[in-house]
Design a protein around this motif. Sequence first.
Motif, PDB file in Angstrom:
ATOM      1  N   ALA A  64      42.255  46.956   3.362  1.00  0.00           N
ATOM      2  CA  ALA A  64      42.000  46.656   4.776  1.00  0.00           C
ATOM      3  C   ALA A  64      43.289  46.526   5.591  1.00  0.00           C
ATOM      4  CB  ALA A  64      41.206  45.355   4.893  1.00  0.00           C
ATOM      5  N   ASN A  65      43.294  47.095   6.780  1.00  0.00           N
ATOM      6  CA  ASN A  65      44.286  46.760   7.809  1.00  0.00           C
ATOM      7  C   ASN A  65      43.665  45.628   8.641  1.00  0.00           C
ATOM      8  OD1 ASN A  65      42.268  48.167   9.094  1.00  0.00           O
ATOM      9  ND2 ASN A  65      43.653  49.134  10.551  1.00  0.00           N
ATOM     10  N   SER A  66      44.214  45.363   9.824  1.00  0.00           N
ATOM     11  CA  SER A  66      43.674  44.254  10.637  1.00  0.00           C
ATOM     12  C   SER A  66      42.183  44.409  10.868  1.00  0.00           C
ATOM     13  CB  SER A  66      44.383  44.204  11.997  1.00  0.00           C
ATOM     14  OG  SER A  66      45.746  43.950  11.847  1.00  0.00           O
ATOM     15  N   GLY A  67      41.781  45.562  11.353  1.00  0.00           N
ATOM     16  CA  GLY A  67      40.366  45.785  11.644  1.00  0.00           C
ATOM     17  C   GLY A  67      39.514  45.636  10.395  1.00  0.00           C
ATOM     18  N   VAL A  81      55.180  45.235   8.561  1.00  0.00           N
ATOM     19  CA  VAL A  81      56.321  44.966   9.444  1.00  0.00           C
ATOM     20  C   VAL A  81      57.087  46.258   9.758  1.00  0.00           C
ATOM     21  CG1 VAL A  81      56.576  42.531   8.791  1.00  0.00           C
ATOM     22  CG2 VAL A  81      57.727  44.277   7.422  1.00  0.00           C
ATOM     23  N   LYS A  82      56.362  47.361   9.726  1.00  0.00           N
ATOM     24  CA  LYS A  82      56.968  48.657  10.064  1.00  0.00           C
ATOM     25  C   LYS A  82      57.365  48.670  11.541  1.00  0.00           C
ATOM     26  CE  LYS A  82      52.353  50.603  10.839  1.00  0.00           C
ATOM     27  NZ  LYS A  82      51.272  51.428  10.240  1.00  0.00           N
ATOM     28  N   ALA A  83      58.218  49.652  11.878  1.00  0.00           N
ATOM     29  CA  ALA A  83      58.681  49.789  13.261  1.00  0.00           C
ATOM     30  C   ALA A  83      59.207  48.454  13.798  1.00  0.00           C
ATOM     31  CB  ALA A  83      57.581  50.362  14.164  1.00  0.00           C
ATOM     32  N   ALA A  89      45.213  42.705   1.561  1.00  0.00           N
ATOM     33  CA  ALA A  89      44.999  43.385   2.847  1.00  0.00           C
ATOM     34  C   ALA A  89      46.348  43.592   3.532  1.00  0.00           C
ATOM     35  CB  ALA A  89      44.062  42.575   3.726  1.00  0.00           C
ATOM     36  N   ARG A  90      46.376  44.549   4.446  1.00  0.00           N
ATOM     37  CA  ARG A  90      47.629  44.915   5.123  1.00  0.00           C
ATOM     38  C   ARG A  90      47.508  44.772   6.642  1.00  0.00           C
ATOM     39  NH1 ARG A  90      46.084  49.282   2.279  1.00  0.00           N
ATOM     40  NH2 ARG A  90      45.835  50.433   4.221  1.00  0.00           N
ATOM     41  N   PRO A  91      47.408  43.550   7.154  1.00  0.00           N
ATOM     42  CA  PRO A  91      47.320  43.413   8.604  1.00  0.00           C
ATOM     43  C   PRO A  91      48.668  43.657   9.288  1.00  0.00           C
ATOM     44  CG  PRO A  91      47.414  41.248   7.596  1.00  0.00           C
ATOM     45  CD  PRO A  91      47.333  42.240   6.467  1.00  0.00           C
ATOM     46  N   GLY A  92      48.600  44.278  10.436  1.00  0.00           N
ATOM     47  CA  GLY A  92      49.766  44.439  11.294  1.00  0.00           C
ATOM     48  C   GLY A  92      49.447  43.863  12.664  1.00  0.00           C
ATOM     49  N   ILE A  93      48.719  44.606  13.473  1.00  0.00           N
ATOM     50  CA  ILE A  93      48.534  44.263  14.885  1.00  0.00           C
ATOM     51  C   ILE A  93      47.928  42.872  15.083  1.00  0.00           C
ATOM     52  CG2 ILE A  93      46.215  45.297  15.170  1.00  0.00           C
ATOM     53  CD1 ILE A  93      49.141  45.591  17.672  1.00  0.00           C
ATOM     54  N   ALA A  94      47.024  42.461  14.200  1.00  0.00           N
ATOM     55  CA  ALA A  94      46.386  41.153  14.389  1.00  0.00           C
ATOM     56  C   ALA A  94      47.405  40.027  14.245  1.00  0.00           C
ATOM     57  CB  ALA A  94      45.236  40.961  13.396  1.00  0.00           C
ATOM     58  N   SER A 125      44.027  52.716   0.086  1.00  0.00           N
ATOM     59  CA  SER A 125      43.620  53.716   1.067  1.00  0.00           C
ATOM     60  C   SER A 125      43.678  53.062   2.446  1.00  0.00           C
ATOM     61  CB  SER A 125      42.209  54.249   0.767  1.00  0.00           C
ATOM     62  OG  SER A 125      41.975  55.421   1.523  1.00  0.00           O
ATOM     63  N   HIS A 126      43.573  53.854   3.471  1.00  0.00           N
ATOM     64  CA  HIS A 126      43.701  53.335   4.837  1.00  0.00           C
ATOM     65  C   HIS A 126      42.490  53.767   5.648  1.00  0.00           C
ATOM     66  CE1 HIS A 126      45.689  51.672   8.271  1.00  0.00           C
ATOM     67  NE2 HIS A 126      45.938  52.817   8.862  1.00  0.00           N
ATOM     68  N   LEU A 127      41.915  52.801   6.359  1.00  0.00           N
ATOM     69  CA  LEU A 127      40.713  53.074   7.152  1.00  0.00           C
ATOM     70  C   LEU A 127      41.071  53.750   8.477  1.00  0.00           C
ATOM     71  CD1 LEU A 127      39.081  49.636   6.409  1.00  0.00           C
ATOM     72  CD2 LEU A 127      38.018  51.856   5.855  1.00  0.00           C
ATOM     73  N   ALA A 175      58.601  45.424  12.836  1.00  0.00           N
ATOM     74  CA  ALA A 175      57.470  44.512  13.068  1.00  0.00           C
ATOM     75  C   ALA A 175      56.863  44.764  14.444  1.00  0.00           C
ATOM     76  CB  ALA A 175      57.859  43.047  12.889  1.00  0.00           C
ATOM     77  N   TYR A 176      56.481  46.033  14.647  1.00  0.00           N
ATOM     78  CA  TYR A 176      55.840  46.460  15.894  1.00  0.00           C
ATOM     79  C   TYR A 176      56.708  46.094  17.107  1.00  0.00           C
ATOM     80  CZ  TYR A 176      51.546  47.273  13.136  1.00  0.00           C
ATOM     81  OH  TYR A 176      50.632  47.715  12.212  1.00  0.00           O
ATOM     82  N   GLY A 177      58.022  46.150  16.883  1.00  0.00           N
ATOM     83  CA  GLY A 177      58.945  45.900  17.990  1.00  0.00           C
ATOM     84  C   GLY A 177      59.376  44.451  18.137  1.00  0.00           C
ATOM     85  N   SER A 182      47.382  48.645  22.095  1.00  0.00           N
ATOM     86  CA  SER A 182      48.387  47.580  22.026  1.00  0.00           C
ATOM     87  C   SER A 182      49.578  47.991  21.166  1.00  0.00           C
ATOM     88  CB  SER A 182      47.739  46.313  21.459  1.00  0.00           C
ATOM     89  OG  SER A 182      47.152  46.597  20.197  1.00  0.00           O
ATOM     90  N   TYR A 183      49.316  48.743  20.114  1.00  0.00           N
ATOM     91  CA  TYR A 183      50.371  49.165  19.190  1.00  0.00           C
ATOM     92  C   TYR A 183      51.465  49.933  19.945  1.00  0.00           C
ATOM     93  CZ  TYR A 183      46.532  48.829  15.664  1.00  0.00           C
ATOM     94  OH  TYR A 183      45.490  48.441  14.875  1.00  0.00           O
ATOM     95  N   GLU A 184      51.040  50.823  20.832  1.00  0.00           N
ATOM     96  CA  GLU A 184      52.032  51.657  21.512  1.00  0.00           C
ATOM     97  C   GLU A 184      52.840  50.834  22.509  1.00  0.00           C
ATOM     98  OE1 GLU A 184      52.604  56.045  23.535  1.00  0.00           O
ATOM     99  OE2 GLU A 184      50.733  55.005  23.961  1.00  0.00           O
TER     100      GLU A 184
HETATM  101  C1  LIG Z   1      50.147  50.557  10.221  1.00  0.00           C
HETATM  102  C2  LIG Z   1      49.339  50.434   8.979  1.00  0.00           C
HETATM  103  C3  LIG Z   1      48.665  49.247   8.673  1.00  0.00           C
HETATM  104  C4  LIG Z   1      48.522  48.105   9.657  1.00  0.00           C
HETATM  105  O1  LIG Z   1      47.510  48.442  10.550  1.00  0.00           O
HETATM  106  P1  LIG Z   1      47.016  47.433  11.689  1.00  0.00           P
HETATM  107  O2  LIG Z   1      45.889  48.165  12.320  1.00  0.00           O
HETATM  108  O3  LIG Z   1      48.172  47.221  12.587  1.00  0.00           O
HETATM  109  O4  LIG Z   1      46.598  46.187  11.005  1.00  0.00           O
HETATM  110  C5  LIG Z   1      48.057  49.138   7.448  1.00  0.00           C
HETATM  111  N1  LIG Z   1      48.085  50.162   6.560  1.00  0.00           N
HETATM  112  C6  LIG Z   1      48.688  51.325   6.831  1.00  0.00           C
HETATM  113  C7  LIG Z   1      48.666  52.410   5.822  1.00  0.00           C
HETATM  114  C8  LIG Z   1      49.330  51.513   8.048  1.00  0.00           C
HETATM  115  O5  LIG Z   1      49.900  52.681   8.316  1.00  0.00           O
END
Ligand SMILES: *Cc1c(COP(=O)(O)O)cnc(C)c1O
Length: 373
Positions: free
Chosen positions: A209-212, A49-51, A225-230, A174-176, A53-55, A357-359
């Motif tokens: 994992a992020n969304s992808g 929910v950074k920024a 997992a850490r989904p944002g955009i999805a 870690s972040h992909l 929650a993406y605005g 989409s994020y931007e």
């Molecule tokens: C922004 C971010 C996410 C979320 O990524 P999405 O592609 O929006 O799911 C997860 N992890 C880290 C470290 C991030 O910076």
Amino acid sequence: MNDMPHPIPSETREGEGASGILTIDLGALGRNYDALAARLAPARAAAVVKADAYGLGAAKVAETLQARGCRDFFVALFVEAVRLKPALAADARLFVLNGLLPGNEAQAADLGLIPVLNSLEQVKRWSQTASARGRRLPAVLQFDTGMSRLGLPPEERAAARAAAENLDVLFVMSHLAAADEPDSVQNAGQLAEMRRVVEEFPGIELCFANSGGIFLGRDYHGVLARPGIALYGGAPTGGVANPMEPVVRLDVAVVQTRTVPAGARVGYSGTHVTGAETRLATIAAGYADGLLRSLSGRGAVYCDGVRLPIAGRVSMDSITVDVTALPEGRLTLGSLVEVIGPNQTLDDLAAAAGTISYEILTSLGGRYLRRYR
Ligand SMILES: *Cc1c(COP(=O)(O)O)cnc(C)c1O
């Protein structure tokens, strides 16, 4: 979602005076969370929910997701955590992806925040805070497995473990870098690297994992997992149908219509010159409202399913569109056109703007009426 509001409801104009409506479908947000959680089980879904929650509004988003059982929230910056903390349930965990800058440790500990520690220096400082308080403090250790952005180099895993001795390390993370590209060889490389890190931390769970990443398969899920955009309806994977439900709809009001002859210049620098008599409408949003200037001459908006191309440059507060394809009189002062909706998805608009989409989401700004459903 198909009913085009027209014109802006008077209670909206009177109440807020806004010239555009950003509709945020909290039901769809919740269903997206449920769908990701189901795909992940037995692993769990946090929410990024950074920024704001993406605005879309971090407090509203968090409230919605907490009602669906989400208890883990990630922001990027300490300042975001300070703002969001009061909106969270007492048993929710709030993680700070960028970790802490020197001087923020005491307040972070007071608030019960969980920093993602990205360097030995951050690990040591948080450890010192824990010693000073005579108790263990929770932390996440992030390792850099291929972005050269944030995180400890994997070679420092033993040193990090030692430095974290009086911390409760909840996750290694870690972040992909290319999770939205299933064919990228970088994904498997990062996973292999992370598996070696996990071996160094017996009993400590993986947050990966992020969304992808959620759509790359079980190997990538870790435990959290850490989904944002999805969550917010953006496509988690490039080049395939988007499995998520749209969350955002954007309608913007017409502030002027006119008919111009052939040869009329439209917008700054006259980059567009009409080839024939043309009906134009000017809508009340521009690059200050997230309709990026790169949409100049190539983006479009929609009305009744009809594509209305952007004519000339996007201005700060307005955009002029060619409405010749609509019946005369269809658009008048206050009529709404669709910018994001059933005819143009968030990802469509991003593609037209040459971005992601994020931007778009994080650029929408504060001038729209936000209507939560
Ligand atoms: C922004 C971010 C996410 C979320 O990524 P999405 O592609 O929006 O799911 C997860 N992890 C880290 C470290 C991030 O910076």
